[in-house]
Design an enzyme around this catalytic site. Structure first.
Site, mmCIF file in Angstrom:
data_model
loop_
_atom_site.group_PDB
_atom_site.id
_atom_site.type_symbol
_atom_site.label_atom_id
_atom_site.label_comp_id
_atom_site.label_asym_id
_atom_site.label_seq_id
_atom_site.Cartn_x
_atom_site.Cartn_y
_atom_site.Cartn_z
ATOM 1 N N ASP A 107 -6.084 10.975 -5.979
ATOM 2 C CA ASP A 107 -6.672 9.669 -5.690
ATOM 3 C C ASP A 107 -7.479 9.774 -4.407
ATOM 4 O OD1 ASP A 107 -5.470 8.632 -7.921
ATOM 5 O OD2 ASP A 107 -3.799 7.716 -6.849
ATOM 6 N N ASP A 109 -7.814 7.745 -1.984
ATOM 7 C CA ASP A 109 -7.273 7.063 -0.798
ATOM 8 C C ASP A 109 -6.038 7.744 -0.218
ATOM 9 O OD1 ASP A 109 -5.550 6.499 -2.852
ATOM 10 O OD2 ASP A 109 -5.745 4.322 -2.733
ATOM 11 N N TRP A 120 -4.196 -0.323 -14.388
ATOM 12 C CA TRP A 120 -3.337 0.372 -13.430
ATOM 13 C C TRP A 120 -1.966 0.677 -14.017
ATOM 14 C CZ3 TRP A 120 1.401 -0.536 -11.257
ATOM 15 C CH2 TRP A 120 1.743 0.250 -10.141
ATOM 16 N N GLU A 158 0.015 6.192 -16.587
ATOM 17 C CA GLU A 158 -0.472 7.515 -16.978
ATOM 18 C C GLU A 158 0.296 8.644 -16.292
ATOM 19 O OE1 GLU A 158 -2.652 6.632 -13.248
ATOM 20 O OE2 GLU A 158 -2.192 5.483 -15.057
ATOM 21 N N ASP A 159 0.741 8.433 -15.058
ATOM 22 C CA ASP A 159 1.500 9.470 -14.356
ATOM 23 C C ASP A 159 2.865 9.686 -15.004
ATOM 24 O OD1 ASP A 159 -0.489 9.968 -12.421
ATOM 25 O OD2 ASP A 159 0.128 8.209 -11.299
ATOM 26 N N MET A 178 -1.931 6.796 3.118
ATOM 27 C CA MET A 178 -2.800 6.084 2.179
ATOM 28 C C MET A 178 -3.683 5.092 2.925
ATOM 29 S SD MET A 178 -1.796 3.674 -1.100
ATOM 30 C CE MET A 178 -1.539 5.024 -2.232
ATOM 31 N N HIS A 227 -5.747 -0.950 1.023
ATOM 32 C CA HIS A 227 -6.823 -1.681 0.360
ATOM 33 C C HIS A 227 -6.208 -2.630 -0.657
ATOM 34 C CE1 HIS A 227 -6.405 0.630 -3.419
ATOM 35 N NE2 HIS A 227 -6.067 1.622 -2.610
ATOM 36 N N ARG A 239 -6.119 -4.511 -4.443
ATOM 37 C CA ARG A 239 -6.279 -4.023 -5.811
ATOM 38 C C ARG A 239 -7.710 -4.220 -6.286
ATOM 39 N NH1 ARG A 239 -2.555 -3.710 -9.806
ATOM 40 N NH2 ARG A 239 -1.301 -2.796 -8.140
#
Length: 365
Positions: free
Chosen positions: A216, A218, A278, A281-282, A308, A311, A313
């Site tokens: 990712d 971030d 969101w 998938e992981d 991280m 931020h 969403r």
């Protein structure tokens, strides 16, 4: 007396004539060598250690232009390939392998996001990169060829921080690597997993990578001993994030930053393509790895610390309401939904000194 003076004058006159003749002969010899010695001899004296990178950078540029790619950054360096081609034959490639643990590592790193980041500054900090965000050690042969894949949309400020911190870390880790930013075209619901599949496929078109880091944009590692390379088992790298109080949120967690070899990725048929929005998938990937008999490896909590960028969403990346249902059926869907069934369309490829950005149309839910 007068006769003696005349003799002296005559002697000096003859001496001057001899001296002029010797000087003329010297000039003729020097001119002969200057005209006959190959220009490559002088080129070698001027050569800098980074010349091979400069030539490779221009090679990437010409290859991209030949494929119709539009370059958008005016800060790219331009070199004379005709002259540089003389140099490239003189550069000796290293023959010894880099050590398993790089001697350049410094350990814990201070990571801050308070200062404004500028890409021109990041470029100046990484002059040894070649076009496309590519790098390899100049004094040894890297143990792995690593492609770093970033799923991306509307995160330009985060990308600046990521590039600022990661390029020096990856270079100290003595990796042969390339950065691939995979940008989703349009405003449809975000699909992180499918973009990662696209990154895997597109990176292999450019280079024979044997290791893939899925990250990712971030998440920044706080210790360069957390090496971004693959091992005998799939590896989870962001194991201790500040977001979770520097603890693993749950045992099956495989999100944030992960590493898989080419063989491991192919064995599980890559990521699923049908997780829109969101989450999920992981956990699907964790299930795929488990079903194929693999186990997750991780660095220690101290070495695996990550920070991280805070931020809100993203729009069009709301929680996926179907994720739990899909996770429950991973075993039935993994063989038909993945890299083998991947479909997408490349819209644009941008080659920057810091990265390769590939904009793609991946369809809609």
């Amino acid at each position: 007396m007068q006769e003696s003076v005349l003799l002296n004058v005559g002697f000096f006159a003859k001496s001057c004539v001899v001296l002029v003749c010797l000087c003329g002969l010297h000039l003729i010899v020097a001119l002969f060598f200057y005209l006959t010695v190959s220009p490559t001899t002088f080129t070698n004296y001027r050569q800098m250690p980074s010349d091979s990178h400069l030539v490779t950078s221009q090679t990437h540029r010409l290859a991209a232009l030949g494929n119709g790619t539009v370059e958008t950054d005016v800060n790219k360096r331009i070199y004379n390939v005709t002259n540089a081609s003389v140099i490239i034959d003189k550069v000796e490639e290293p023959t010894e392998s880099c050590p398993e643990t790089s001697p350049l590592l410094v350990g814990p790193i201070r990571v801050e996001f308070s200062e404004t980041m500028d890409l021109d500054m990041v470029r100046k900090e990484n002059l040894q990169l070649v076009m496309g965000g590519r790098y390899k050690p100049s004094d040894c042969v890297a143990l792995q060829k690593v492609a770093l894949i970033i799923p991306f949309r509307n995160r330009d400020e985060h990308l600046k921080y990521w590039l600022h911190y990661l390029h020096p870390i990856l270079q100290r880790q003595q990796l042969d690597y390339g950065i691939y930013v995979i940008q989703q075209e349009g405003q449809e619901t975000f699909n992180r997993a499918k973009l990662l599949n696209v990154g895997y496929a597109e990176a292999l078109k450019e280079y024979d990578y044997d290791c893939f880091i899925f990250s990712d944009v971030d998440i920044i590692p706080m210790d360069d001993r957390n090496t971004y390379k693959c091992s005998s088992q799939p590896r989870h790298l962001s194991v201790s994030m500040d977001k979770f109080g520097f603890r693993l949120p749950y045992k099956q967690y495989f999100g944030g930053v992960s590493a898989m070899s080419k063989q491991q990725f192919q064995k599980i048929n890559g990521f699923p393509n049908n997780y829109w929005g969101w989450g999920g998938e992981d956990d699907d990937i964790f299930n795929r790895l488990t079903f194929k008999g693999m186990k997750i490896s991780r660095p220690s909590g101290d070495i695996g610390k990550c920070k991280m960028i805070r931020h809100s969403r993203d729009k069009k990346n709301e929680e996926n309401p179907q994720r739990f249902k899909r996770i429950a059926h991973t075993k039935q869907t993994m063989n038909k939904d993945g890299i083998k069934s991947l479909e997408y369309k490349v819209i644009n490829i941008e080659k920057d000194e810091l990265y390769t950005k590939i904009t793609v149309d991946i369809g809609k839910p």
